[in-house]
Design a protein around this motif. Structure first.
Motif, PDB file in Angstrom:
ATOM      1  N   ALA A 228       0.816  -1.213   0.000  1.00 31.23           N
ATOM      2  CA  ALA A 228       0.000   0.000   0.000  1.00 31.23           C
ATOM      3  C   ALA A 228       0.849   1.263   0.000  1.00 31.23           C
ATOM      4  O   ALA A 228       0.425   2.302  -0.524  1.00 31.23           O
ATOM      5  CB  ALA A 228      -0.937   0.003   1.207  1.00 31.23           C
ATOM      6  N   VAL A 229       2.053   1.202   0.577  1.00 34.24           N
ATOM      7  CA  VAL A 229       2.885   2.405   0.647  1.00 34.24           C
ATOM      8  C   VAL A 229       3.628   2.654  -0.668  1.00 34.24           C
ATOM      9  O   VAL A 229       4.090   3.771  -0.925  1.00 34.24           O
ATOM     10  CB  VAL A 229       3.893   2.295   1.816  1.00 34.24           C
ATOM     11  CG1 VAL A 229       5.089   1.411   1.452  1.00 34.24           C
ATOM     12  CG2 VAL A 229       4.365   3.673   2.262  1.00 34.24           C
ATOM     13  N   ILE A 230       3.723   1.648  -1.525  1.00 36.33           N
ATOM     14  CA  ILE A 230       4.501   1.782  -2.764  1.00 36.33           C
ATOM     15  C   ILE A 230       3.912   2.814  -3.726  1.00 36.33           C
ATOM     16  O   ILE A 230       4.652   3.626  -4.303  1.00 36.33           O
ATOM     17  CB  ILE A 230       4.677   0.398  -3.424  1.00 36.33           C
ATOM     18  CG1 ILE A 230       5.682  -0.412  -2.605  1.00 36.33           C
ATOM     19  CG2 ILE A 230       5.154   0.532  -4.872  1.00 36.33           C
ATOM     20  CD1 ILE A 230       5.822  -1.845  -3.034  1.00 36.33           C
ATOM     21  N   VAL A 296      13.284  -2.918  -9.931  1.00 44.34           N
ATOM     22  CA  VAL A 296      14.731  -3.063 -10.119  1.00 44.34           C
ATOM     23  C   VAL A 296      15.215  -2.192 -11.277  1.00 44.34           C
ATOM     24  O   VAL A 296      16.246  -1.512 -11.180  1.00 44.34           O
ATOM     25  CB  VAL A 296      15.100  -4.543 -10.363  1.00 44.34           C
ATOM     26  CG1 VAL A 296      16.563  -4.678 -10.737  1.00 44.34           C
ATOM     27  CG2 VAL A 296      14.798  -5.378  -9.125  1.00 44.34           C
ATOM     28  N   ALA A 297      14.465  -2.197 -12.387  1.00 45.16           N
ATOM     29  CA  ALA A 297      14.842  -1.371 -13.541  1.00 45.16           C
ATOM     30  C   ALA A 297      14.839   0.105 -13.177  1.00 45.16           C
ATOM     31  O   ALA A 297      15.751   0.857 -13.557  1.00 45.16           O
ATOM     32  CB  ALA A 297      13.883  -1.637 -14.704  1.00 45.16           C
ATOM     33  N   GLN A 298      13.842   0.514 -12.409  1.00 40.64           N
ATOM     34  CA  GLN A 298      13.782   1.919 -12.016  1.00 40.64           C
ATOM     35  C   GLN A 298      14.960   2.306 -11.124  1.00 40.64           C
ATOM     36  O   GLN A 298      15.485   3.413 -11.228  1.00 40.64           O
ATOM     37  CB  GLN A 298      12.462   2.210 -11.288  1.00 40.64           C
ATOM     38  CG  GLN A 298      12.254   3.693 -11.016  1.00 40.64           C
ATOM     39  CD  GLN A 298      10.934   3.977 -10.335  1.00 40.64           C
ATOM     40  OE1 GLN A 298      10.587   3.343  -9.344  1.00 40.64           O
ATOM     41  NE2 GLN A 298      10.183   4.935 -10.862  1.00 40.64           N
ATOM     42  N   LEU A 299      15.387   1.392 -10.272  1.00 41.86           N
ATOM     43  CA  LEU A 299      16.548   1.660  -9.419  1.00 41.86           C
ATOM     44  C   LEU A 299      17.803   1.872 -10.264  1.00 41.86           C
ATOM     45  O   LEU A 299      18.590   2.795 -10.014  1.00 41.86           O
ATOM     46  CB  LEU A 299      16.759   0.507  -8.434  1.00 41.86           C
ATOM     47  CG  LEU A 299      17.966   0.624  -7.500  1.00 41.86           C
ATOM     48  CD1 LEU A 299      17.891   1.903  -6.673  1.00 41.86           C
ATOM     49  CD2 LEU A 299      18.063  -0.604  -6.598  1.00 41.86           C
ATOM     50  N   VAL A 300      17.983   1.050 -11.276  1.00 42.96           N
ATOM     51  CA  VAL A 300      19.136   1.200 -12.171  1.00 42.96           C
ATOM     52  C   VAL A 300      19.078   2.552 -12.888  1.00 42.96           C
ATOM     53  O   VAL A 300      20.071   3.289 -12.956  1.00 42.96           O
ATOM     54  CB  VAL A 300      19.176   0.047 -13.193  1.00 42.96           C
ATOM     55  CG1 VAL A 300      20.273   0.298 -14.228  1.00 42.96           C
ATOM     56  CG2 VAL A 300      19.411  -1.284 -12.484  1.00 42.96           C
ATOM     57  N   PHE A 301      17.910   2.901 -13.421  1.00 46.35           N
ATOM     58  CA  PHE A 301      17.768   4.175 -14.127  1.00 46.35           C
ATOM     59  C   PHE A 301      17.951   5.362 -13.185  1.00 46.35           C
ATOM     60  O   PHE A 301      18.496   6.404 -13.580  1.00 46.35           O
ATOM     61  CB  PHE A 301      16.393   4.253 -14.802  1.00 46.35           C
ATOM     62  CG  PHE A 301      16.196   3.238 -15.894  1.00 46.35           C
ATOM     63  CD1 PHE A 301      17.242   2.875 -16.737  1.00 46.35           C
ATOM     64  CD2 PHE A 301      14.957   2.635 -16.092  1.00 46.35           C
ATOM     65  CE1 PHE A 301      17.063   1.943 -17.751  1.00 46.35           C
ATOM     66  CE2 PHE A 301      14.770   1.706 -17.096  1.00 46.35           C
ATOM     67  CZ  PHE A 301      15.829   1.355 -17.922  1.00 46.35           C
ATOM     68  N   ALA A 302      17.503   5.227 -11.937  1.00 42.93           N
ATOM     69  CA  ALA A 302      17.657   6.310 -10.963  1.00 42.93           C
ATOM     70  C   ALA A 302      19.128   6.527 -10.624  1.00 42.93           C
ATOM     71  O   ALA A 302      19.568   7.667 -10.419  1.00 42.93           O
ATOM     72  CB  ALA A 302      16.858   6.004  -9.704  1.00 42.93           C
ATOM     73  N   VAL A 390      14.745   3.715  -3.889  1.00 43.16           N
ATOM     74  CA  VAL A 390      15.429   2.761  -3.015  1.00 43.16           C
ATOM     75  C   VAL A 390      14.478   2.246  -1.944  1.00 43.16           C
ATOM     76  O   VAL A 390      14.449   1.039  -1.640  1.00 43.16           O
ATOM     77  CB  VAL A 390      16.670   3.416  -2.362  1.00 43.16           C
ATOM     78  CG1 VAL A 390      17.220   2.540  -1.241  1.00 43.16           C
ATOM     79  CG2 VAL A 390      17.752   3.658  -3.405  1.00 43.16           C
ATOM     80  N   LEU A 391      13.681   3.136  -1.362  1.00 45.47           N
ATOM     81  CA  LEU A 391      12.713   2.712  -0.350  1.00 45.47           C
ATOM     82  C   LEU A 391      11.700   1.732  -0.932  1.00 45.47           C
ATOM     83  O   LEU A 391      11.284   0.776  -0.260  1.00 45.47           O
ATOM     84  CB  LEU A 391      11.996   3.929   0.230  1.00 45.47           C
ATOM     85  CG  LEU A 391      12.783   4.758   1.246  1.00 45.47           C
ATOM     86  CD1 LEU A 391      11.987   5.997   1.651  1.00 45.47           C
ATOM     87  CD2 LEU A 391      13.099   3.916   2.483  1.00 45.47           C
ATOM     88  N   THR A 392      11.307   1.943  -2.177  1.00 46.52           N
ATOM     89  CA  THR A 392      10.380   1.016  -2.831  1.00 46.52           C
ATOM     90  C   THR A 392      10.964  -0.394  -2.895  1.00 46.52           C
ATOM     91  O   THR A 392      10.298  -1.380  -2.550  1.00 46.52           O
ATOM     92  CB  THR A 392      10.047   1.505  -4.256  1.00 46.52           C
ATOM     93  OG1 THR A 392       9.363   2.754  -4.179  1.00 46.52           O
ATOM     94  CG2 THR A 392       9.180   0.501  -4.992  1.00 46.52           C
ATOM     95  N   VAL A 393      12.204  -0.486  -3.327  1.00 44.55           N
ATOM     96  CA  VAL A 393      12.851  -1.795  -3.434  1.00 44.55           C
ATOM     97  C   VAL A 393      13.021  -2.428  -2.052  1.00 44.55           C
ATOM     98  O   VAL A 393      12.772  -3.623  -1.869  1.00 44.55           O
ATOM     99  CB  VAL A 393      14.207  -1.667  -4.146  1.00 44.55           C
ATOM    100  CG1 VAL A 393      14.946  -2.997  -4.143  1.00 44.55           C
ATOM    101  CG2 VAL A 393      14.018  -1.174  -5.576  1.00 44.55           C
ATOM    102  N   VAL A 394      13.424  -1.635  -1.067  1.00 45.92           N
ATOM    103  CA  VAL A 394      13.625  -2.158   0.299  1.00 45.92           C
ATOM    104  C   VAL A 394      12.306  -2.663   0.873  1.00 45.92           C
ATOM    105  O   VAL A 394      12.244  -3.741   1.488  1.00 45.92           O
ATOM    106  CB  VAL A 394      14.234  -1.069   1.202  1.00 45.92           C
ATOM    107  CG1 VAL A 394      14.214  -1.515   2.667  1.00 45.92           C
ATOM    108  CG2 VAL A 394      15.662  -0.762   0.778  1.00 45.92           C
TER     109      VAL A 394
END
Length: 422
Positions: A228-230, A296-302, A390-394
């Motif tokens: 829900a927080v994502i 994961v892809a968004q983390l790489v692009f970020a 990063v928080l999303t992935v964590v």
């Protein structure tokens, strides 16, 4: 605590038409349109009402605050009284308050009215999501939510231009006449074309104890709260870009207003296109798999975005390309996360949707001001954006099984058809 998916009652598969998608999309976009049509008028409002810049800006943040509270109140009401009644009352109050805003004599009155406006038009966003859960689960729901992103994403792109045109021809107060007219049209459309999707036998008691117990059940469910927080973190990514980009592109890189408008539109296209790609992919790939891959892809692009902002590599073109990729992957995240969060809560979809919506307002409201606090330049914007990513992935890693081997199977439901016949 993780609730197993409730048993699903087989019903005829409902295939939503374009009119149905446009209707739900317009409802879900109402809070954003109410905010964005008013944006260009802020300097004039400050001058006309002899108010400070901070006070006028609070007419925006106050609406977000009212919307967050409104979702928490209206969500359970829609589980108790059905979807149509709270929706019609909420939009009707939006119309009345819009007209009152148009005659507000001072900034204090306008702030109070905007908070109330946010409270009541939250009904549109909550009910739109709850209606989807009433009829769909799994990939069907994710596909419909992705289609809604086309409407939700496009509407705010045009809303500021419309608001500027209306205020330029008439007055900033006329913007609220337009918002009232939009509300009237939505009430008529809902009254005529949207059936009740929550039958009386599936409605929950409206007693305060039951409402409190429902929220407590959701708060104790780690998987639900993680998912829900994502969408809130995702909105934080978008709002960090929205509040930072005018200063980055116009002041730091010296672009004109016209060039910035073009860039803003291009990045909006990235969000819309990726949502449509997601709508196509969920036909064959589980939403949990898509969510994991996109995060994961968004983390790489970020990471690339931060590197470009820190080094200046590629200039404005390099920054724009990295931003486009980060925002593009964002279009594949909220719909899948929301659907997975709602899977186990069909019996209280309004309450669950309210939690998701309130977290969106709250988290985005906390994250986006950090851009200005850190300096307001490209690096500040990029750092805040990657922080949310990063928080999303964590959160996905620690709160859900999506990164475990075959963890996506934990979100499967016995039958991907909703309990309410079409």
């Amino acid at each position: 605590m993780t609730n197993p998916p409730p048993p699903q009652v087989r019903s005829p598969r409902y295939v939503p038409g374009i009119k149905y998608i446009l209707m739900l999309g317009a409802l879900a976009a109402l809070p954003a349109v109410t905010t964005d049509m008013y944006l260009p008028s802020l300097p004039v409002v400050a001058e006309d009402l002899r108010a400070s810049q901070a006070a006028v800006q609070f007419t925006l943040s106050g609406m977000l605050l009212g919307g967050g509270v409104g979702q928490l109140v209206i969500g359970p009401l829609s589980d108790r009284f059905g979807r149509r009644l709270p929706l019609i009352i909420g939009i009707t109050m939006h119309v009345v308050i819009s007209l009152l805003c148009s005659i507000a004599p001072d900034i204090g009155t306008l702030i109070v009215l905007r908070v109330l406006q946010g409270f009541f038009n939250a009904a549109a966003a909550v009910v739109a999501i709850a209606v989807i859960r009433d009829r769909f689960v799994g990939s069907d729901a994710a596909r419909l939510l992705s289609r809604l992103m086309l409407v939700i994403g496009v509407a705010p792109l045009f809303a500021p231009t419309m608001g500027q045109a209306i205020a330029g021809i008439w007055h900033w107060r006329a913007v609220f006449y337009a918002l009232a007219l939009i509300g009237v049209l939505l009430v008529l459309i809902v009254w005529r074309f949207m059936p009740e999707t929550l039958p009386s036998e599936r409605r929950r008691s409206g007693h305060v104890r039951n409402v409190t117990a429902g929220y407590w059940q959701l708060l104790r469910d780690r998987r639900f709260m993680s998912l829900a927080v994502i969408p809130g973190l995702g909105l934080g990514v978008i709002m960090s870009y929205v509040v930072g980009s005018p200063f980055v592109f116009q002041e730091q890189y010296g672009l004109s207003q016209g060039q910035f408008a073009l860039i803003f539109a291009l990045n909006g296209v990235a969000l819309v296109l990726s949502a449509q790609v997601n709508a196509t992919l969920v036909r064959k790939i589980a939403p949990a798999k898509l969510l994991r891959t996109a995060a994961v892809a968004q983390l790489v692009f970020a990471l690339v975005l931060v590197a470009v902002a820190a080094t200046g590599f590629g200039g404005v073109i390099g920054l724009l390309a990295a931003l486009w990729l980060v925002l593009g992957t964002q279009g594949m995240i909220p719909a899948n996360a929301s659907v997975l969060a709602l899977n186990s809560y069909g019996q209280m979809a309004g309450t669950a949707a309210a939690v998701i919506g309130a977290l969106q307002s709250g988290v985005a409201g906390i994250v986006s001001p950090l851009v200005g606090v850190l300096g307001g330049d490209a690096l500040s914007m990029s750092v805040v954006m990657i922080g949310a990513v990063v928080l999303t992935v964590v959160v996905l890693l620690l709160g859900t099984p999506v990164f475990r081997r075959d963890g996506w199977r934990a979100f499967e439901v016995p039958d991907e058809r909703a309990a309410t016949p079409a």
